[in-house]
Design an enzyme around this catalytic site. Sequence first.
Site, mmCIF file in Angstrom:
data_model
loop_
_atom_site.group_PDB
_atom_site.id
_atom_site.type_symbol
_atom_site.label_atom_id
_atom_site.label_comp_id
_atom_site.label_asym_id
_atom_site.label_seq_id
_atom_site.Cartn_x
_atom_site.Cartn_y
_atom_site.Cartn_z
ATOM 1 N N HIS A 77 0.952 -1.162 0.142
ATOM 2 C CA HIS A 77 0.138 0.093 0.225
ATOM 3 C C HIS A 77 0.779 1.350 0.102
ATOM 4 C CE1 HIS A 77 -3.164 -2.623 1.763
ATOM 5 N NE2 HIS A 77 -3.381 -2.573 0.627
ATOM 6 N N GLU A 80 1.765 3.911 2.838
ATOM 7 C CA GLU A 80 2.293 3.187 4.303
ATOM 8 C C GLU A 80 3.561 3.160 4.595
ATOM 9 O OE1 GLU A 80 -1.743 0.448 4.456
ATOM 10 O OE2 GLU A 80 0.144 -0.701 4.349
ATOM 11 N N HIS A 174 3.052 -3.216 7.117
ATOM 12 C CA HIS A 174 2.043 -2.456 6.623
ATOM 13 C C HIS A 174 2.002 -1.439 7.860
ATOM 14 C CE1 HIS A 174 0.031 -4.396 3.082
ATOM 15 N NE2 HIS A 174 1.000 -5.194 3.461
ATOM 16 N N GLU A 237 0.997 -5.313 10.860
ATOM 17 C CA GLU A 237 0.186 -3.965 10.986
ATOM 18 C C GLU A 237 0.755 -3.128 12.164
ATOM 19 O OE1 GLU A 237 -1.987 -2.486 8.815
ATOM 20 O OE2 GLU A 237 -2.692 -4.139 7.720
HETATM 21 ZN ZN LIG Z 1 -1.563 -1.939 4.197
#
Ligand SMILES: [Zn+2]
Length: 360
Positions: A77, A80, A174, A237
């Site tokens: 992404h 990020e 991420h 995350e």
């Molecule tokens: Zn992500």
Amino acid sequence: MTSNAERYLPPMLADFLAFTLAGDPPAVAQARGELANGVCYTWLELGVLQLEPAAAGEAPTEASASVASVLLSAGVHGDETAPIELLSRLVADIAQGTLRLACRVLVVLGNPAAMRAAQRYVDDDLNRLFCGRHAQLAGGREKARAERLEALTAQFFAQAATLGAAARWHVDMHTAIRSSVFEQFALLPHTAAGPSRAMFDWLAFAHIAAVLLHTAKGTTYTQFTAETFGALACTLELGKVRPFGDNDLSRFTAADNAARALVAGALPPRDGAAMPRVFTVVDQITKHSDAFELLAMGADVPNFTPFAKGTMLARDGTYRYVVERDEERIVFPNPAVKPGLRAALLVIETTSETLAALGA
Ligand SMILES: [Zn+2]
């Protein structure tokens, strides 16, 4: 050779993030080489760099039988940013010799076009396009990127060791948009083998507070590597998104240290670091129409917020989602998805049974 020449690093290794954002391939003569410390580097594609310790570069087939192969990815992404910066520094430190390289490493900055645009993605969410899902799209930048990343990843693991339970790793880093009851957590793809002790030990070392176990196959990058190549794969995350340069990288120290220990072959023995709590997906909320509403929570409800039995969490025409178990926690709620898609996951805590079932 002067000391200046000895310290010279190719620009793509000195600052892999800046080099990737600039968007140009290296000159042919500079796309691969060997550094003073014996590390061999090969630029494979925009944002994709392979690093190998000296021995592996000299005798790939022999050496690949004895060293681990580690895929480290970030920027799947594009907005990020913090883990992208961490990986870029990791590359520079390996090149300078301040971080020992004991594995074959493939560094992947997942979506350079989206990184340049400071967006999650350009045309499609790249992390939904793996496991061949890209083939269902007619076009778009991420379709092409997913195809290319699958091919390069296959090439990397094709040369990897097949022996040993922890010979192949993939850590996909991420950051989250939404706050979370557990600021740093991991998602493990669904595999026939189930979660491994080696991965949980590593996650504990990385100070990951919670682990989400998927119970259905997805189309993420880590699902692809776990399923296709048997890699120990996790999606991390690591907290909130900020623009490049504005990240407080100290908040990511534990995960960064764990990634560095992995590539240096220096994972500590199991030392009693707290194991993460474990949550298993038990259900999902699906958006059926534009009448869909999430209930009982604000728009900024943190991930892993618990709800008690009997709470109605969603309504959509005649569809209702009501909590059936004593406690269910909501993860990734998103009422803005297109009708027909998942608007949230529901998880329950399964810490004791999951940890008890881990192999040795
Ligand atoms: Zn992500």
